[in-house]
Design a protein around this motif. Structure first.
Motif, short mmCIF file in Angstrom:
data_model
loop_
_atom_site.label_atom_id
_atom_site.label_comp_id
_atom_site.label_asym_id
_atom_site.label_seq_id
_atom_site.Cartn_x
_atom_site.Cartn_y
_atom_site.Cartn_z
N ALA A 1 31.83 -1.82 25.20
CA ALA A 1 30.71 -1.14 24.53
C ALA A 1 29.38 -1.49 25.18
O ALA A 1 28.50 -0.64 25.31
N GLY A 2 29.24 -2.75 25.61
CA GLY A 2 28.01 -3.15 26.28
C GLY A 2 27.81 -2.39 27.57
O GLY A 2 26.69 -1.94 27.88
N ARG A 3 28.87 -2.23 28.34
CA ARG A 3 28.76 -1.49 29.60
C ARG A 3 28.48 -0.01 29.36
O ARG A 3 27.72 0.62 30.10
N ALA A 4 29.05 0.55 28.30
CA ALA A 4 28.80 1.96 27.99
C ALA A 4 27.32 2.20 27.69
O ALA A 4 26.72 3.17 28.17
N LEU A 5 26.72 1.31 26.87
CA LEU A 5 25.30 1.46 26.55
C LEU A 5 24.45 1.20 27.79
O LEU A 5 23.48 1.91 28.06
N TYR A 6 24.82 0.16 28.55
CA TYR A 6 24.06 -0.15 29.77
C TYR A 6 24.08 1.04 30.73
O TYR A 6 23.03 1.44 31.26
#
Length: 423
Positions: A93-98
């Protein structure tokens, strides 16, 4: 409630907004939007572009809140360091938002070009300016994390940073070529023109008095009209008191003040930010500085007390750039930032069909534009989910105490710095 515009450079120099009126009728639409800032206007624009009937109500005028009062740095990403983002949301999820926000400047400048938005768009990158050993360490850490994720950032050494900034008070700078500066109110007004062009209905001077469920949808009421809609987007961010008061308790409002000089001389412009990057520093009580296209230095910092802020800013500017020994401020204004407890933007589904988007923590241009677009895509089945966390946030305990902590801290810092510089 009297809503007065701010005496800002942006308001003095922005192209006119579309001519709008207060909502004075009862409309039935697919989506109603509360708030005429970056998020609400982007959502209205994209929904209308996708063929959805949409109406937006703004309590004052388009861009009245943080969108029209901010620094105007069109940055990639968030305030949080990428590794912290992964720790909070999980790696996937962090990579998706980033990844979604890494390309935000591309999307912002693409919209500016597509719709011919007049907003002093300048894409020469931004500089995160290092102060002290701690500042250098922070920038080294950020640079490594961002490069590991493919960002084309560069950590400038002392000599290069000082030459780019024009000041000997910084020991480093993280340069991001993806980013740039805009005239933020001009951008907001341009989004409004684009939304109207695509078929959205926009209304200003229309504070919301109530939002109530009715059947399968909602009724958004103002003093002189109403919107009946299947879905409602609350996009007031730090300005929730203008119609959606209960959502204001989910975030801590932080005041941020800015001043703009009279246009500088050619000799001063050769020294100070000669490449016209937008800048902010690594100090705990952050400062920002940039140029507009008329050669004014725009300098800002946390805190809302204009007297102390202006006095501190004058001294700080002289310290940073000795060539500016006589500082003449032409404009001064203050806005509010909505800080979430985790420093992340959130889309909350409060009830079925009722959504609230807020919490940009001082970085609203790219995220606000992207979140508005993603909501429109999600509502029209063009995407399966949003990049931002979909959570229902609790009220922040001791919210007013935390707000005062930030305000007193900023005030103490400004007074202390001014005393240090004078002494």
């Amino acid at each position: 409630m009297s809503l007065q515009p701010c005496d800002s450079l942006w308001r003095a120099s922005a192209p006119a907004a579309p001519t709008l009126n207060a909502l004075d009728q009862d409309l039935d639409v697919d989506v109603a939007i509360v708030g005429g800032g970056f998020t609400g206007l982007s959502a209205a624009l994209h929904l209308a572009k996708f063929g959805v009937s949409v109406a937006l109500v703004e309590a004052a005028e388009v861009g009245f809140g943080g969108s029209g009062r901010n620094v105007g740095l069109a940055n990639a990403g968030l305030w949080l360091e990428p590794d912290d983002l992964d720790r909070q949301l999980g790696a996937e999820a962090g990579r998706a938002l980033y990844d979604a926000l890494a390309v935000a400047p591309d999307y912002v400048y693409g919209l500016i070009e597509e719709y011919g938005i007049e907003c002093e768009a300048t894409r020469n990158g931004t500089l995160h300016c290092g102060v002290g050993k701690a500042g250098l360490t922070q920038l080294q850490r950020r640079c490594e994390q961002m490069q590991r994720r493919g960002a084309p950032v560069e950590l400038l050494n002392t000599a290069d940073a000082q030459a780019r900034i024009g000041s000997e008070k910084f020991n480093s700078a993280l340069f991001d070529p993806r980013a740039g500066t805009i005239q933020p109110l001009g951008y907001a007004r341009g989004l409004a023109h684009a939304a109207v062009k695509e078929g959205a209905q926009l209304f200003d001077q229309s504070p919301v008095e109530s939002i109530t469920p009715e059947g399968e949808g909602w009724i958004v009421k103002t003093a002189t009209g109403s919107l009946k809609a299947q879905r409602v987007i609350l996009a007031t961010n730090a300005y929730g008191e203008y119609g959606v008061k209960d959502q204001a308790r989910k975030f801590v409002p932080i005041f941020y003040s800015q001043l703009a000089t009279k246009p500088l001389t050619p000799e001063q412009l050769d020294v100070i930010l000669p490449n016209k990057e937008g800048c902010w520093d690594t100090c705990t009580v952050m400062s920002s500085f940039r140029m507009d296209q008329q050669g004014r230095l725009v300098f800002g910092g946390m805190g809302g007390e204009k007297h102390y802020h202006a006095s501190w800013a004058s001294q700080r500017v002289k310290e940073l750039w000795p060539v500016l020994q006589k500082v003449e401020w032409e404009f001064s204004w203050t806005g509010k930032i909505a800080y979430s407890e985790d420093h992340l933007p959130h889309c909350q589904q409060l009830q079925r069909g009722l959504f609230s988007v807020a919490g940009y923590s001082g970085r609203g241009i790219g995220p606000g534009t992207i979140m508005g677009k993603e909501l429109a895509e999600w509502f029209t089945d063009r995407r399966d989910s949003l990049s931002a966390p979909m959570t229902t946030l609790r009220d922040i305990p001791l919210r007013e105490v935390k707000r005062m902590f930030y305000e007193v801290g900023a005030h103490t810092y400004h007074v202390g710095q001014r005393t240090h510089v004078i002494g």
